[in-house]
Design an enzyme around this catalytic site. Sequence first.
Site, mmCIF file in Angstrom:
data_model
loop_
_atom_site.group_PDB
_atom_site.id
_atom_site.type_symbol
_atom_site.label_atom_id
_atom_site.label_comp_id
_atom_site.label_asym_id
_atom_site.label_seq_id
_atom_site.Cartn_x
_atom_site.Cartn_y
_atom_site.Cartn_z
ATOM 1 N N GLY A 95 -49.895 35.537 3.045
ATOM 2 C CA GLY A 95 -49.837 36.474 4.155
ATOM 3 C C GLY A 95 -48.628 37.336 4.062
ATOM 4 C CD GLU A 96 -46.630 42.550 2.673
ATOM 5 O OE1 GLU A 96 -46.438 43.505 2.954
ATOM 6 O OE2 GLU A 96 -47.270 42.154 2.006
ATOM 7 N N GLY A 97 -45.554 39.496 6.741
ATOM 8 C CA GLY A 97 -45.132 40.000 7.996
ATOM 9 C C GLY A 97 -44.395 41.195 7.933
ATOM 10 N N GLY A 98 -43.723 41.675 8.978
ATOM 11 C CA GLY A 98 -42.898 42.801 8.696
ATOM 12 C C GLY A 98 -41.958 42.990 7.888
ATOM 13 C CG MET A 99 -38.524 43.057 8.564
ATOM 14 S SD MET A 99 -38.406 44.645 7.416
ATOM 15 C CE MET A 99 -36.829 44.230 6.693
ATOM 16 C CB VAL A 102 -46.243 33.766 3.787
ATOM 17 C CG1 VAL A 102 -46.476 32.115 3.714
ATOM 18 C CG2 VAL A 102 -45.151 33.966 4.990
ATOM 19 C CE LYS A 117 -42.198 32.840 7.263
ATOM 20 N NZ LYS A 117 -42.188 32.567 8.662
ATOM 21 C CG ASP A 212 -42.819 31.949 20.956
ATOM 22 O OD1 ASP A 212 -43.120 32.136 22.051
ATOM 23 O OD2 ASP A 212 -43.050 32.566 19.819
#
Length: 384
Positions: A95-99, A102, A117, A212
């Site tokens: 997967g991929e987040g903003g910055m 993974v 990551k 969280d």
Amino acid sequence: MNRCPACGTTYAPDARFCTRDGTKLVDVPAHGSMNATPSPDIRGTVPPAAPADATGLRQVVKPHMQTPVATPALAQGSLVGQRLDGRYEIERKLGEGGMASVWLGRDVASGERFAIKVLSADLSTDANAMARLRREASFGMRLAHPNICHIIRLGETEGGLVYVVMPFIAGEILSDRTNKRGQLDLGETVRFVRDIAAGLHLAHQIKIVHRDLKPENVMVRRLPDGREQAVVMDFGLAKERRAGDELQKLTKTGIILGTPEFMSPEQLRGKPLDGRTDVYALALMTYEMLTGKLPFQGRNQQEVMIARLRGEPIPIRQARPDIPFPPAVEAVLLKGMHRDPDQRFQSAPEFAQALAQAASPQPPGAGSPAGEASGGILGKLFGR
């Protein structure tokens, strides 16, 4: 967009519950759009669908915005087939987040697979972001526990790629399970709460608060013996209770840390936090698991927050009159969701144990007559 299946009201994509009746929203894809939801078997190792913050480890929400802050996507090529530090061979992207992106990596020595990551190249040169990442990684490496997906190590290749190694956990996100079923049965909920509480207890013992905790941050995996186990994910928000000015400076001003639906009253007020704020979130999660709804309502998110600060939760038997919950279960939830931290359960295992006792019917003839039976667990909960 998201829609309430009960009343039909539509909401922005980031909304999760109907503010009118507390019902869990369902996704209604816009015409011609595509949903980029991570697959269930990798969700525990992938950042939320919303962009991650500067470290790539958690979501950041600005108070004046309802959606996470947008950040540019990674401009990295494929790492498949490469070895990081000669040790982790990258097999595929998860997967991929903003910055951060993974990846599934295999330790060439042991053959064990990990979630890795990798931070963006630009982020790796940000001194403030790296200082915060190192602090968070130092927290995460102290959280080795069967019910926590912890950080194993923080590394940097000779080429300058900064990466974080975590266990690869295959399973189902707790929120997905609740969404599919509408609600979980009491016995299953008790087991998951016990697992979550065990993981939180370790963190709280070393003065770390998750801050969280929510169903999206819990993965349900199946063990080799067939049993299911709940694992707490994403301790990227974790913070030492004794953290001083140094850590405070690393958190940008003007942002809210956490997910509003599960924030404790003291967290909404910006008060000092301890493990009892996670107990509050766990109690809200338990309520949601049992009913498929949240215990506070309002016309908008602000009213829901105010209800948590000033109002009382909707009784669980009112939220789901079709389910014969034992009265003692409601008493446990009410204490867990008390606005005053001093009036809550003082530890996560204490809450989990009380829930298990409340959920277990007393055998015939056990305890004292009806008078004591009605005051047994209720009396213990409220000091009678």
